[in-house]
Scaffold this motif. Structure first.
Motif, PDB file in Angstrom:
ATOM      1  N   LEU A  64       0.823  -1.216   0.000  1.00 22.17           N
ATOM      2  CA  LEU A  64       0.000   0.000   0.000  1.00 22.17           C
ATOM      3  C   LEU A  64       0.854   1.263   0.000  1.00 22.17           C
ATOM      4  N   GLY A  65       2.106   1.117   0.406  1.00 19.17           N
ATOM      5  CA  GLY A  65       2.976   2.287   0.514  1.00 19.17           C
ATOM      6  C   GLY A  65       2.627   3.158   1.707  1.00 19.17           C
ATOM      7  N   ASP A  66       1.950   2.581   2.688  1.00 19.73           N
ATOM      8  CA  ASP A  66       1.499   3.301   3.876  1.00 19.73           C
ATOM      9  C   ASP A  66       2.526   3.087   4.991  1.00 19.73           C
ATOM     10  N   CYS A  71       4.577   0.563   9.979  1.00 19.05           N
ATOM     11  CA  CYS A  71       5.142   0.655  11.339  1.00 19.05           C
ATOM     12  C   CYS A  71       4.324  -0.166  12.322  1.00 19.05           C
ATOM     13  N   ARG A  72       2.999  -0.036  12.237  1.00 21.32           N
ATOM     14  CA  ARG A  72       2.130  -0.824  13.125  1.00 21.32           C
ATOM     15  C   ARG A  72       2.325  -2.318  12.873  1.00 21.32           C
ATOM     16  N   ALA A  73       2.405  -2.687  11.592  1.00 16.73           N
ATOM     17  CA  ALA A  73       2.566  -4.097  11.246  1.00 16.73           C
ATOM     18  C   ALA A  73       3.884  -4.641  11.792  1.00 16.73           C
ATOM     19  N   GLU A  99      13.756   2.660  10.817  1.00 17.24           N
ATOM     20  CA  GLU A  99      14.035   3.368   9.562  1.00 17.24           C
ATOM     21  C   GLU A  99      12.773   4.042   9.025  1.00 17.24           C
ATOM     22  N   LEU A 100      11.644   3.373   9.147  1.00 14.08           N
ATOM     23  CA  LEU A 100      10.374   3.965   8.695  1.00 14.08           C
ATOM     24  C   LEU A 100       9.938   5.112   9.598  1.00 14.08           C
ATOM     25  N   ILE A 101      10.154   4.951  10.896  1.00 12.78           N
ATOM     26  CA  ILE A 101       9.776   5.999  11.845  1.00 12.78           C
ATOM     27  C   ILE A 101      10.555   7.278  11.564  1.00 12.78           C
ATOM     28  N   LYS A 102      11.773   7.125  11.105  1.00 13.85           N
ATOM     29  CA  LYS A 102      12.562   8.305  10.762  1.00 13.85           C
ATOM     30  C   LYS A 102      11.876   9.110   9.656  1.00 13.85           C
ATOM     31  N   GLN A 107       6.149  10.948  17.299  1.00 17.63           N
ATOM     32  CA  GLN A 107       6.670  10.608  18.620  1.00 17.63           C
ATOM     33  C   GLN A 107       5.970   9.384  19.197  1.00 17.63           C
ATOM     34  N   LYS A 108       4.702   9.210  18.880  1.00 12.26           N
ATOM     35  CA  LYS A 108       3.958   8.057  19.374  1.00 12.26           C
ATOM     36  C   LYS A 108       4.576   6.761  18.851  1.00 12.26           C
ATOM     37  N   ASP A 109       4.875   6.732  17.544  1.00 16.33           N
ATOM     38  CA  ASP A 109       5.517   5.551  16.962  1.00 16.33           C
ATOM     39  C   ASP A 109       6.894   5.327  17.568  1.00 16.33           C
ATOM     40  N   LEU A 110       7.628   6.405  17.769  1.00 18.61           N
ATOM     41  CA  LEU A 110       8.966   6.297  18.337  1.00 18.61           C
ATOM     42  C   LEU A 110       8.915   5.776  19.778  1.00 18.61           C
TER      43      LEU A 110
END
Length: 156
Positions: A64-66, A71-73, A99-102, A107-110
């Protein structure tokens, strides 16, 4: 929730996955795979299956390019690797997630990332890195003044 309720949830989620697949609804298919993996994670004896569903979710999210969905997956996939005693694979998934979080810079993902990394490092008995990641997760939660993230960080 008892075993019968879990089985009903799995049956329902499999129908959602089948329907989304037949309709070509990739985003809904990805979400269905994610939810199915999460339910299977909570059932004793089904952890290997949860890895498969989270891997599928990750592949669909990538297609999907999402980035946020990916990140969630990867976060769910790393958790399932930990449950199946595959800590090295968990760390690999988390490094990919970083790498994706960058790119997303949320901040939530991090915060979640560092929390999961602390669990992975603890699983491979690298306690120094586990503490470092836990402290980073907690600091982000405190800086964001997000009570939910703070609770998650303390729970790690």
């Amino acid at each position: 929730i008892d075993a019968q309720e879990y089985e009903q949830a799995i049956c329902c989620l499999k129908k959602i996955v089948e329907t989304a697949h037949s309709l070509g609804a990739t985003r809904q298919l990805a979400h269905g795979c994610s939810y199915l993996g999460i339910v299977l994670q909570r059932m004793k004896g089904h952890q290997d299956q949860c890895v498969e569903w989270h891997q599928r979710h990750s592949q669909l999210a990538e297609g999907l390019g999402d980035i946020e969905e990916r990140c969630r997956a990867l976060s769910n996939l790393s958790s399932s690797y930990i449950l199946t005693n595959q800590a090295r694979k968990a760390v690999e998934a988390q490094e990919e997630q970083l790498e994706l979080i960058k790119e997303t810079r949320t901040q939530k993902d991090l915060c979640r990332f560092y929390g999961n990394m602390s669990i992975s490092y603890r699983s491979v008995q690298n306690f120094e890195r586990a503490v470092e990641c836990h402290q980073r997760s907690l600091q982000i939660a405190m800086d964001e003044q997000d009570a939910y993230l703070q609770c998650m960080s303390y729970h790690q």
